[in-house]
Design a protein around this motif. Structure first.
Motif, PDB file in Angstrom:
ATOM      1  N   GLN A 149       1.452 -21.126   2.118  1.00  0.00           N
ATOM      2  CA  GLN A 149       1.814 -20.086   2.864  1.00  0.00           C
ATOM      3  C   GLN A 149       1.160 -19.668   4.170  1.00  0.00           C
ATOM      4  O   GLN A 149       0.013 -20.002   4.074  1.00  0.00           O
ATOM      5  CB  GLN A 149       1.963 -18.798   1.805  1.00  0.00           C
ATOM      6  N   PRO A 150       1.697 -19.448   5.172  1.00  0.00           N
ATOM      7  CA  PRO A 150       1.122 -18.969   6.329  1.00  0.00           C
ATOM      8  C   PRO A 150       0.017 -17.690   6.108  1.00  0.00           C
ATOM      9  O   PRO A 150       0.490 -16.957   5.280  1.00  0.00           O
ATOM     10  CB  PRO A 150       2.043 -18.699   7.672  1.00  0.00           C
ATOM     11  N   LEU A 151      -0.933 -17.479   6.905  1.00  0.00           N
ATOM     12  CA  LEU A 151      -1.681 -16.280   6.835  1.00  0.00           C
ATOM     13  C   LEU A 151      -0.843 -14.922   6.965  1.00  0.00           C
ATOM     14  O   LEU A 151       0.159 -15.018   8.011  1.00  0.00           O
ATOM     15  CB  LEU A 151      -2.763 -16.475   7.850  1.00  0.00           C
ATOM     16  N   GLY A 152      -1.150 -13.989   6.308  1.00  0.00           N
ATOM     17  CA  GLY A 152      -0.568 -12.692   6.213  1.00  0.00           C
ATOM     18  C   GLY A 152      -0.952 -12.046   7.729  1.00  0.00           C
ATOM     19  O   GLY A 152      -1.953 -12.411   8.326  1.00  0.00           O
ATOM     20  N   ARG A 153      -0.464 -10.802   8.112  1.00  0.00           N
ATOM     21  CA  ARG A 153      -0.776  -9.993   9.038  1.00  0.00           C
ATOM     22  C   ARG A 153      -2.241  -9.729   8.878  1.00  0.00           C
ATOM     23  O   ARG A 153      -2.839  -9.636   9.847  1.00  0.00           O
ATOM     24  CB  ARG A 153       0.249  -9.008   9.348  1.00  0.00           C
ATOM     25  N   ARG A 154      -2.828  -9.127   7.920  1.00  0.00           N
ATOM     26  CA  ARG A 154      -3.898  -9.028   7.601  1.00  0.00           C
ATOM     27  C   ARG A 154      -4.997 -10.131   7.924  1.00  0.00           C
ATOM     28  O   ARG A 154      -6.074  -9.562   8.614  1.00  0.00           O
ATOM     29  CB  ARG A 154      -3.917  -8.330   6.245  1.00  0.00           C
ATOM     30  N   GLU A 155      -4.886 -10.978   7.487  1.00  0.00           N
ATOM     31  CA  GLU A 155      -5.704 -12.359   7.601  1.00  0.00           C
ATOM     32  C   GLU A 155      -5.804 -12.585   9.134  1.00  0.00           C
ATOM     33  O   GLU A 155      -6.852 -13.057   9.539  1.00  0.00           O
ATOM     34  CB  GLU A 155      -5.266 -13.282   6.726  1.00  0.00           C
ATOM     35  N   ARG A 156      -4.683 -12.586   9.650  1.00  0.00           N
ATOM     36  CA  ARG A 156      -4.585 -13.181  11.104  1.00  0.00           C
ATOM     37  C   ARG A 156      -5.374 -11.787  12.001  1.00  0.00           C
ATOM     38  O   ARG A 156      -5.962 -12.202  12.910  1.00  0.00           O
ATOM     39  CB  ARG A 156      -3.074 -12.835  11.511  1.00  0.00           C
ATOM     40  N   ASN A 157      -5.083 -10.602  11.765  1.00  0.00           N
ATOM     41  CA  ASN A 157      -5.893  -9.657  12.194  1.00  0.00           C
ATOM     42  C   ASN A 157      -7.500  -9.690  12.311  1.00  0.00           C
ATOM     43  O   ASN A 157      -8.198  -9.614  13.099  1.00  0.00           O
ATOM     44  CB  ASN A 157      -5.403  -8.271  12.018  1.00  0.00           C
ATOM     45  N   LYS A 158      -7.781  -9.959  10.885  1.00  0.00           N
ATOM     46  CA  LYS A 158      -9.292 -10.222  10.684  1.00  0.00           C
ATOM     47  C   LYS A 158      -9.761 -11.568  11.414  1.00  0.00           C
ATOM     48  O   LYS A 158     -10.810 -11.334  12.090  1.00  0.00           O
ATOM     49  CB  LYS A 158      -9.412 -10.681   9.260  1.00  0.00           C
ATOM     50  N   GLN A 159      -9.048 -12.529  11.517  1.00  0.00           N
ATOM     51  CA  GLN A 159      -9.560 -13.766  12.385  1.00  0.00           C
ATOM     52  C   GLN A 159      -9.342 -13.524  13.729  1.00  0.00           C
ATOM     53  O   GLN A 159     -10.216 -14.030  14.579  1.00  0.00           O
ATOM     54  CB  GLN A 159      -8.627 -14.823  12.004  1.00  0.00           C
ATOM     55  N   GLN A 160      -8.219 -12.586  14.326  1.00  0.00           N
ATOM     56  CA  GLN A 160      -8.537 -12.176  15.828  1.00  0.00           C
ATOM     57  C   GLN A 160      -9.830 -11.568  16.192  1.00  0.00           C
ATOM     58  O   GLN A 160     -10.332 -11.725  17.006  1.00  0.00           O
ATOM     59  CB  GLN A 160      -7.169 -11.587  16.016  1.00  0.00           C
ATOM     60  N   LYS A 161     -10.101 -10.318  15.176  1.00  0.00           N
ATOM     61  CA  LYS A 161     -11.207  -9.624  15.399  1.00  0.00           C
ATOM     62  C   LYS A 161     -12.519 -10.707  15.498  1.00  0.00           C
ATOM     63  O   LYS A 161     -13.267 -10.485  16.320  1.00  0.00           O
ATOM     64  CB  LYS A 161     -11.442  -8.585  14.169  1.00  0.00           C
TER      65      LYS A 161
END
Length: 59
Positions: free
Chosen positions: A9-21
């Protein structure tokens, strides 16, 4: 019914936000280190440049 499958499954919004930070922190630190040297850069400068709070930086 099949077993597992969560890894595909693709990364959820929370995980994407963590990666962007994390990406912003890494880019900010790299830029500041290149400009001033590791010894002369504070965590506050990195946090400010990455547009995050210092507490987030330590997390």
């Amino acid at each position: 019914m099949h077993a597992g499958g969560v890894a595909s499954q693709p990364l959820g919004r929370r995980e994407r936000n963590k990666q962007q930070k994390l990406d912003r922190i890494t880019a900010a630190a790299s830029e500041l280190f290149a400009e001033h040297g590791v010894e002369d850069v504070t965590t506050q400068q990195i946090a400010d440049k990455a547009d995050i709070g210092t507490g987030t930086l330590f997390l």
